[in-house]
Design an enzyme around this catalytic site. Structure first.
Site, mmCIF file in Angstrom:
data_model
loop_
_atom_site.group_PDB
_atom_site.id
_atom_site.type_symbol
_atom_site.label_atom_id
_atom_site.label_comp_id
_atom_site.label_asym_id
_atom_site.label_seq_id
_atom_site.Cartn_x
_atom_site.Cartn_y
_atom_site.Cartn_z
ATOM 1 C CB SER A 147 30.308 47.481 -48.897
ATOM 2 O OG SER A 147 29.686 48.679 -48.474
ATOM 3 C CE1 TYR A 160 26.866 48.209 -53.608
ATOM 4 C CE2 TYR A 160 26.718 48.782 -51.274
ATOM 5 C CZ TYR A 160 27.469 48.616 -52.426
ATOM 6 O OH TYR A 160 28.828 48.861 -52.395
#
Length: 256
Positions: A147, A160
């Site tokens: 990501s 996260y």
């Protein structure tokens, strides 16, 4: 002399975790369009069956296998069964993942454990199970979905961000251990894309306005724009690319 198609996936088999919807299904469709036979993974048989049917209706070779990627024994058994009954897994796309948003001081232990289990442990379990077969063949492609948050942070998603940073370094570690055996292990790092997981942010006018101003491309990404990068990492075109994180983010990570 004919020039080989470096991006052809003809005759190869790809397992895509979290492949029944969103980025996983889009990548699976893209790999299939380039010749791969895809195997979709998820936990819901009904959702998987619908995704498989949609791919087959478009003329692609697709199968589906339901198992929980956070269960190491289930992953190992499923991979062995696929190898035995369907044939070698040439490509693994470690896509299964989830997000939890909350102020860091209020983040619960349950959500923390869920993120670690799904976003890190599952990547390790699937890659290890598949690599054990790839190593004997001396070839294989593993693509871990990272990501833009593998490198950057934003408020309310620190856990996260931690998991995606770990996936980036786990990818490097896998390449360090397995590249000498003929495997290529790389990361694909999406920026902000219009997905089901980001639906609340997409519908938030203030956030979308901020994102469009912050991103040099001045828009959300479309999931189809991840396909080219995924095909590159899955194909012979990336035969000497290892431990790399390929970022597809409209430029958000390189511009202040």
């Amino acid at each position: 002399m004919p020039t080989p198609d470096l991006f052809s996936l003809q005759g190869r088999r790809a397992l895509v975790t979290g492949g029944s919807r969103g980025i996983g299904l889009t990548i699976a469709r893209g790999l299939a369009a380039h010749g791969a036979r895809v195997i979709l993974n998820g936990r819901s048989s009904d959702t998987l069956d619908a995704a498989r049917a949609a791919l087959r209706a478009d003329g692609f070779e697709a199968d589906a296998v339901a198992f929980d990627v956070t269960d190491q024994s289930a992953v190992s058994d499923a991979v062995s069964r696929i190898e035995r009954e369907q044939g070698p897994i040439d490509i693994l796309v470690n896509n299964a993942g989830l997000q939890r948003r909350a102020p860091l001081e209020d983040f619960t232990r349950a959500d923390w454990d869920t993120l670690l289990s799904t976003n890190i442990s599952a990547v390790f379990f699937a890659a290890q199970a598949v690599a054990r077969h790839m190593l004997g063949r001396g070839r294989g492609k593993i693509i871990n979905i990272c990501s833009v948050q593998s490198e950057l942070a934003r408020p309310n998603i620190a856990p996260y961000t931690a998991t995606k940073g770990a996936v980036r370094n786990l990818t490097r570690g896998m390449a360090t251990d397995w590249a000498k055996h003929g495997l290529q292990i790389n990361g694909l790092a999406p920026g902000y894309f219009e997905t089901e997981m980001n639906d609340a942010l997409v519908r938030d006018a203030a956030f979308t306005d901020w994102l469009c101003k912050r991103t040099p491309a001045a828009r959300w990404g479309r999931v189809e724009e991840l396909v080219g990068a995924a095909v590159f990492l899955a194909s012979d075109a990336s035969s000497f690319v290892n431990g790399h994180m390929l970022t597809v983010d409209g430029g958000i990570s390189i511009s202040l």
